[in-house]
Design a protein around this motif. Structure first.
Motif, PDB file in Angstrom:
ATOM      1  N   LEU A  43       0.827  -1.201   0.000  1.00 44.79           N
ATOM      2  CA  LEU A  43       0.000   0.000   0.000  1.00 44.79           C
ATOM      3  C   LEU A  43       0.861   1.251   0.000  1.00 44.79           C
ATOM      4  O   LEU A  43       0.474   2.292   0.522  1.00 44.79           O
ATOM      5  N   SER A  44       2.053   1.156  -0.565  1.00 41.31           N
ATOM      6  CA  SER A  44       2.945   2.308  -0.591  1.00 41.31           C
ATOM      7  C   SER A  44       2.280   3.459  -1.333  1.00 41.31           C
ATOM      8  O   SER A  44       1.645   3.266  -2.367  1.00 41.31           O
ATOM      9  N   GLY A  45       2.415   4.660  -0.781  1.00 41.31           N
ATOM     10  CA  GLY A  45       1.773   5.830  -1.359  1.00 41.31           C
ATOM     11  C   GLY A  45       0.521   6.229  -0.614  1.00 41.31           C
ATOM     12  O   GLY A  45       0.031   7.346  -0.767  1.00 41.31           O
ATOM     13  N   ASN A  46      -0.006   5.314   0.191  1.00 37.98           N
ATOM     14  CA  ASN A  46      -1.177   5.627   1.010  1.00 37.98           C
ATOM     15  C   ASN A  46      -0.861   5.255   2.457  1.00 37.98           C
ATOM     16  O   ASN A  46      -1.253   4.198   2.934  1.00 37.98           O
ATOM     17  N   ASN A  47      -0.137   6.119   3.116  1.00 41.29           N
ATOM     18  CA  ASN A  47       0.337   5.822   4.464  1.00 41.29           C
ATOM     19  C   ASN A  47      -0.786   5.729   5.489  1.00 41.29           C
ATOM     20  O   ASN A  47      -0.699   4.962   6.443  1.00 41.29           O
ATOM     21  N   VAL A  48      -1.838   6.516   5.292  1.00 44.36           N
ATOM     22  CA  VAL A  48      -2.969   6.466   6.228  1.00 44.36           C
ATOM     23  C   VAL A  48      -3.641   5.103   6.155  1.00 44.36           C
ATOM     24  O   VAL A  48      -3.931   4.477   7.186  1.00 44.36           O
ATOM     25  N   LEU A  49      -3.879   4.621   4.941  1.00 46.31           N
ATOM     26  CA  LEU A  49      -4.505   3.312   4.760  1.00 46.31           C
ATOM     27  C   LEU A  49      -3.601   2.210   5.294  1.00 46.31           C
ATOM     28  O   LEU A  49      -4.083   1.237   5.891  1.00 46.31           O
ATOM     29  N   GLN A  50      -2.296   2.351   5.118  1.00 45.12           N
ATOM     30  CA  GLN A  50      -1.369   1.358   5.632  1.00 45.12           C
ATOM     31  C   GLN A  50      -1.396   1.342   7.157  1.00 45.12           C
ATOM     32  O   GLN A  50      -1.376   0.275   7.774  1.00 45.12           O
ATOM     33  N   TRP A  51      -1.468   2.537   7.784  1.00 49.33           N
ATOM     34  CA  TRP A  51      -1.549   2.598   9.249  1.00 49.33           C
ATOM     35  C   TRP A  51      -2.831   1.942   9.746  1.00 49.33           C
ATOM     36  O   TRP A  51      -2.801   1.141  10.686  1.00 49.33           O
TER      37      TRP A  51
ATOM     38  N   SER B 250      -4.579  -0.336   8.291  1.00 53.03           N
ATOM     39  CA  SER B 250      -4.502  -1.781   8.055  1.00 53.03           C
ATOM     40  C   SER B 250      -3.661  -2.476   9.118  1.00 53.03           C
ATOM     41  O   SER B 250      -4.041  -3.534   9.639  1.00 53.03           O
TER      42      SER B 250
ATOM     43  N   LEU C  13       2.766   8.208   9.482  1.00 55.43           N
ATOM     44  CA  LEU C  13       1.977   9.439   9.463  1.00 55.43           C
ATOM     45  C   LEU C  13       2.841  10.658   9.755  1.00 55.43           C
ATOM     46  O   LEU C  13       2.318  11.744  10.015  1.00 55.43           O
TER      47      LEU C  13
END
Length: 218
Positions: free
Chosen positions: A69-77, A79, A180
């Motif tokens: 999910l690189s590029g979407n750090n919020v979604l990665q956090w 998850s 983040l």
């Protein structure tokens, strides 16, 4: 999934504030005893790098999952915090149940068989992190093993699995905060852990987990 004869339930007694406080206490204990754990390990294994067991290094271990999910750090956090932690803990709690049945353990108490099962599952959890997450250095693997020991001990202490799940969520949530743009140190680790504990309470306070799982299990 919701077998009435199961020894370990996710939420046997609804008291989320108690479970969250227990998880927070376990997390703080884990962070600050890692150094002590390192000192003991240094005696047994002379090649141990104690600096890799500092609070920040400890947390680095729990943010090494590659979710694509690189590029979407919020979604990665989100998850790591809300999905990976829950799924991993739930899976190993189920394994805990299976091994307790196999070893004919009928009570959630600190006895020899229960302790042996904890060591077995913690070893499996460590192997999982080697194969699935590519963690290879001895220091990190020691922390993974130690983390699971505490997590499964929480199940025995609480008599259910909720605090163990919250414990993993807090660890993953704090560990992945750098995604983040948040810098962590000893003080902020504790503060953010408390904040995430508050977030967990806000999210789950009106949720009847036992009833929800009963519906899912049919």
């Amino acid at each position: 999934m919701m077998d009435k004869n199961r020894l370990i339930e996710i939420e046997k007694i609804p008291n989320k504030s108690k479970s969250i406080l227990l998880a927070l206490g376990a997390f703080i204990f884990f962070i600050f005893t890692s150094s002590l754990f390192a000192s003991i390990a240094k005696i047994l294994f002379t090649n141990i790098n104690v600096s890799l067991l500092s609070p920040n290094s400890v947390l680095d271990v729990f943010s090494q999952t590659n979710l694509g999910l690189s590029g979407n750090n919020v979604l990665q956090w989100v998850s790591l915090f809300g999905f990976i932690a829950v799924v991993e803990t739930f899976a190993f709690v189920m394994l805990y149940e299976v091994l307790m049945d196999a070893f004919n353990v009928t009570q959630l108490k600190f006895k020899f068989k229960a302790a042996l099962i904890i060591l077995i599952i913690s070893s499996i959890f460590t192997i999982f992190h080697i194969t699935a997450k590519g963690i290879a250095n001895t220091e990190s693997l020691m922390l993974v093993f130690y983390f699971m020991v505490i997590s499964l001990a929480l199940v025995l202490i609480e008599g259910q699995a909720l605090a163990a799940i919250f414990f993993h969520m807090i660890a993953n949530g704090v560990a992945s905060l750098p995604l983040l743009g948040i810098t962590l140190n000893v003080t902020t680790i504790i503060l953010y852990a408390g904040a995430i504990g508050g977030l967990l309470y806000f999210i789950t306070k009106g949720l009847n987990i036992k009833q929800l799982l009963s519906r899912i299990g049919g």
